[in-house]
Design an enzyme around this catalytic site. Structure first.
Site, PDB file in Angstrom:
ATOM      1  N   HIS A  45       0.806  -1.219   0.000  1.00  0.00           N
ATOM      2  CA  HIS A  45       0.000   0.000   0.000  1.00  0.00           C
ATOM      3  C   HIS A  45       0.836   1.263   0.000  1.00  0.00           C
ATOM      4  CE1 HIS A  45      -3.270  -2.745   0.988  1.00  0.00           C
ATOM      5  NE2 HIS A  45      -4.050  -1.814   0.477  1.00  0.00           N
ATOM      6  N   GLY A  46       2.017   1.205   0.596  1.00  0.00           N
ATOM      7  CA  GLY A  46       2.816   2.418   0.590  1.00  0.00           C
ATOM      8  C   GLY A  46       4.078   2.270   1.391  1.00  0.00           C
TER       9      GLY A  46
END
Lengths: 478, 301
Positions: free
Chosen positions: A326-327
């Site tokens: 996701h990041g």
């Protein structure tokens, strides 16, 4: 180009009319049109990264052919690892390089030293995590001999770059989408109408629910020091509905748009907030990513065969990797770890496959036990979302600490009645439609045109009236 | 396919027709507003010699009717509480578009917040929404990405949830709008205690926002091009005057424009009785400051 923008409202009908009228049902022309439209759609965001997308497509296309045609295992392996390496290399450079550099700096600093490492100033190409995963699954499937190679570049490029799923999924599989791209498509009235209905519901989720919740979630998260515990809980709840409305809304628009072109995409959400345990939640949330990790990471790691220790290890790996996907921030990794911890008791007690059917499938209301299970699962999810939304780990920990230290039992300072009412209506509609592919799928479809259209008008009016500023989808940043 | 396109066209047509019913709410919205100054501007009813622009400090500290009496020049105050210089630029452009051009514009300056980020000073979209029925306003909202271009076709695109609250806005008792557009503070809060601040922070021009500087420059250019005398008014705060800001401000001014700073030797500006709060004068203080402006105008005719 955003799905909720006027540009897309012009772009979509033009492509639709060209697709069904100008190409005259010629499959080759239809696919060329879809590819050109997809590249245009992507270039509207930033044309420079279009070259990266085309390069990535060419690499996987060529690697696929080389893997298939290689006579020696050594050559197959070479092309396989070259493709995997370059794909992950791009992802690493654009998405994770600065994170790793900063983390190394922090660790060295902890030991009382300082090092100078270069960080790079680069914007993350939108959709890179999604199209890279498309390409990876294709190359892996060819290497594992699950699918035959696709020799037609247009077909393959359309599979990777198909505009409804290009920037935020669902993460498609070659086994599912490629056959549809290669098959002759004719216009299907029911499918197209259903597609429009799903687009309408997706827009409602995004514009009415997500964007309005976002306003208050941002207000509370960005000023969390100033608010009481009860308000901070409201902030977490607003974000919970924001992220669901945003991402599932996006997926609904993507699926609905694809139906207009006669193609079905993988279902990405299946009423996750009605889950009775966290295992069920993960079978219903971002399904295309969860199943991708299951097929391409969990099972190759040994899956659930091979003892308890291995099972636990593999579970933690996929949740941590999923968080990291996701990041590049520790908050996402902790979010993943937290979900793994939630999952663990179910895994140990072998009860992770208890709930395969949607809750209260044969009745209107859940039983008391089911209701309690839903509330507990929902609360755990809300808690985990705090890490997902917070700017840093420190912010998340302070946020949670402040929930319990200041006025937990008090009326929240931020309580916008209209948003609360909208969310309540939204939950009700989702509950009524929970047995279908999306909440609106069969709602009022048996009723007269007057009733049906009146309902659609009400949704459209809500979209107009409750629209805030055009806001990007959260998953664009991933 | 034919059936599909026919149905879609019919759906859009019905939507278009039903949408026109919502014009009632658009039509009704301006009437429910207490502050109707902007609508007067759009309708060309503000044909005055002097226009006052500013934020709440311009609205409360400068009484246009007093200037009119003391200078014999017709005056109107178009200052908006919570507005920033970008909004003031918009108001000036609107005045010039729909009305006779004024001879003078008095721009009240928010020393020391005029050019830096200040969360209480914004572009006042809330003053524009109720006037969405006017294409001029709707286009401004579209330009500023507050409305979709679809609002050019659909009434619904011009409405928001507040448009359905068919209740007249309440009159503020602390600072009602006078017929001259000014809003001096006439009622004090009981528990307001303020202290005169001697230690003031150094003004940091690095924090200035380019968009605010640009709007300020635009106001000066517009006035110059239209041959309007631009007077900057720096009203008092209940603290020492910030000379850093004054120096910086003078650098940003075009030489042909004038500046009036409150009389720093006047002891009333250090007397709490003349203030509503630390940033705003009470009506008696506003009367004193306004008379200083009138005297300045009379001297610089």
């Amino acid at each position: 180009m955003l799905f909720n923008s006027i540009n897309f409202a012009i772009f979509l009908p033009i492509v639709f009319l060209l697709y069904w009228f100008v190409t005259k049902n010629n499959l080759k022309f239809q696919n060329i049109l879809l590819l050109v439209a997809s590249y245009y759609f992507y270039a509207c965001w930033d044309f420079r990264f279009l070259f990266l997308l085309i390069f990535s497509t060419l690499l996987d296309y060529y690697s696929g052919i080389k893997i298939e045609n290689s006579s020696s295992e050594k050559n197959r392996k070479f092309w396989f690892w070259l493709s995997i390496g370059i794909n992950l290399g791009f992802l690493g450079v654009f998405k994770y390089y600065n994170f790793f550099v900063d983390s190394i700096k922090d660790v060295v600093f902890l030991f009382g030293h300082k090092i100078d490492l270069w960080t790079i100033k680069v914007i993350l190409p939108v959709g890179i995590s999604f199209y890279t995963f498309h390409g990876l699954s294709y190359v892996i499937d060819i290497y594992k001999k699950r699918i035959p190679v696709e020799t037609n570049f247009i077909n393959y490029a359309t599979f990777v770059c198909y505009f409804p799923l290009l920037v935020a999924g669902p993460i498609e599989r070659a086994t599912h989408l490629l056959p549809q791209i290669k098959k002759k498509r004719t216009f299907n009235y029911a499918q197209a109408v259903d597609g429009l209905r799903q687009i309408l519901w997706g827009l409602f989720k995004k514009i009415v629910i997500a964007d309005n919740c976002a306003e208050y979630a941002n207000l509370i998260f960005n000023n969390s020091d100033d608010y009481s515990g009860s308000t901070l809980i409201m902030g977490a709840l607003f974000f919970t509905f924001q992220i669901y409305g945003d991402f599932s809304g996006y997926s609904d628009i993507a699926l609905g748009t694809s139906r207009l072109f006669g193609m079905e995409l993988l279902k990405n959400f299946n009423f996750p907030y009605f889950s009775r345990d966290i295992a069920e939640f993960w079978r219903r949330w971002h399904i295309s990513l969860s199943s991708w990790f299951k097929d391409y990471l969990y099972i190759p790691l040994g899956g659930s065969v091979g003892g308890l220790k291995l099972k636990i290890r593999n579970t933690f790996i996929i949740f941590l990797v999923s968080g990291f996907w996701h990041g590049a921030n520790w908050t996402f990794i902790v979010w993943g770890a937290l979900n793994a911890l939630y999952f663990l008791p179910l895994l140990l007690s072998n009860t992770n496959r208890n709930y395969m059917k949607i809750v209260a499938y044969d009745s209107n209301l859940p039983s008391f036990k089911e209701l309690v299970s839903i509330i507990i699962t929902f609360s755990l999810t809300v808690f985990a979302w705090i890490f997902f939304r917070a700017n840093s780990l420190t912010h998340a920990i302070t946020y949670i600490k402040d929930i319990f230290t200041s006025k937990l039992i008090a009326l929240p300072e931020v309580r916008p009645t209209f948003v609360i009412v909208l969310v309540a209506i939204f939950i009700l509609i989702e509950w009524i439609g929970r047995r279908n592919n999306y909440a609106l799928e069969k709602m009022f479809t048996e009723k007269s045109v007057f009733v049906r259209w009146s309902f659609y008008f009400v949704l459209l009016f809500a979209i107009f009236i409750f629209s805030t500023k055009e806001q990007e989808f959260i998953y664009f940043q991933f | 396919m034919k059936k599909f396109l026919l149905r879609i066209s019919l759906f859009v047509l019905v939507l278009f027709i039903v949408d026109k019913g919502f014009y009632y709410f658009l039509y009704k919205a301006p009437e429910l507003e207490y502050d109707q100054r902007l609508e007067k501007v759009i309708n060309g009813k503000i044909n005055k010699d002097i226009i006052v622009l500013g934020s709440s400090r311009g609205a409360g500290n400068i009484i246009a009717s007093q200037i009119e009496k003391e200078t014999n020049l017709s005056s109107y105050n178009l200052s908006y509480i919570g507005s920033n210089v970008l909004f003031q630029e918009f108001i000036l452009k609107s005045v010039l578009k729909f009305n006779k051009k004024p001879k003078k514009v008095i721009l009240s300056i928010d020393n020391t917040y005029e050019f830096v980020f200040e969360k209480t000073l914004n572009f006042k979209f809330d003053k524009l929404y109720p006037l969405s029925k006017y294409n001029y306003i709707n286009n401004e909202l579209i330009d500023r990405k507050e409305r979709s271009i679809i609002s050019k076709v659909f009434c619904l695109g011009r409405l928001s949830k507040n448009s359905f609250i068919l209740k007249k806005e309440e009159i503020p008792t602390k600072n009602p709008i006078l017929p001259c557009g000014s809003m001096p503070f006439v009622e004090k809060s009981k528990d307001t205690k303020i202290e005169f601040l001697k230690d003031i922070k150094k003004y940091d021009s690095k924090k200035e926002l380019p968009e605010k500087l640009k709007a300020f420059k635009n106001i000066q250019t517009i006035c110059k091009e239209n041959n309007i005398q631009l007077i900057f008014a720096l009203p008092p705060n209940f603290n020492e005057f910030n000379t850093d800001f004054e120096k910086r401000f003078r650098k940003l001014m075009l030489p042909e424009n004038k500046i009036i700073i409150y009389n720093r030797k006047n002891p009333i500006y250090k007397n709490q009785e003349y203030y509503f709060d630390a940033l705003h004068l009470f009506k008696n203080g506003a009367t004193v400051f306004t008379s200083e402006i009138s005297a300045f105008i009379n001297q610089n005719r």
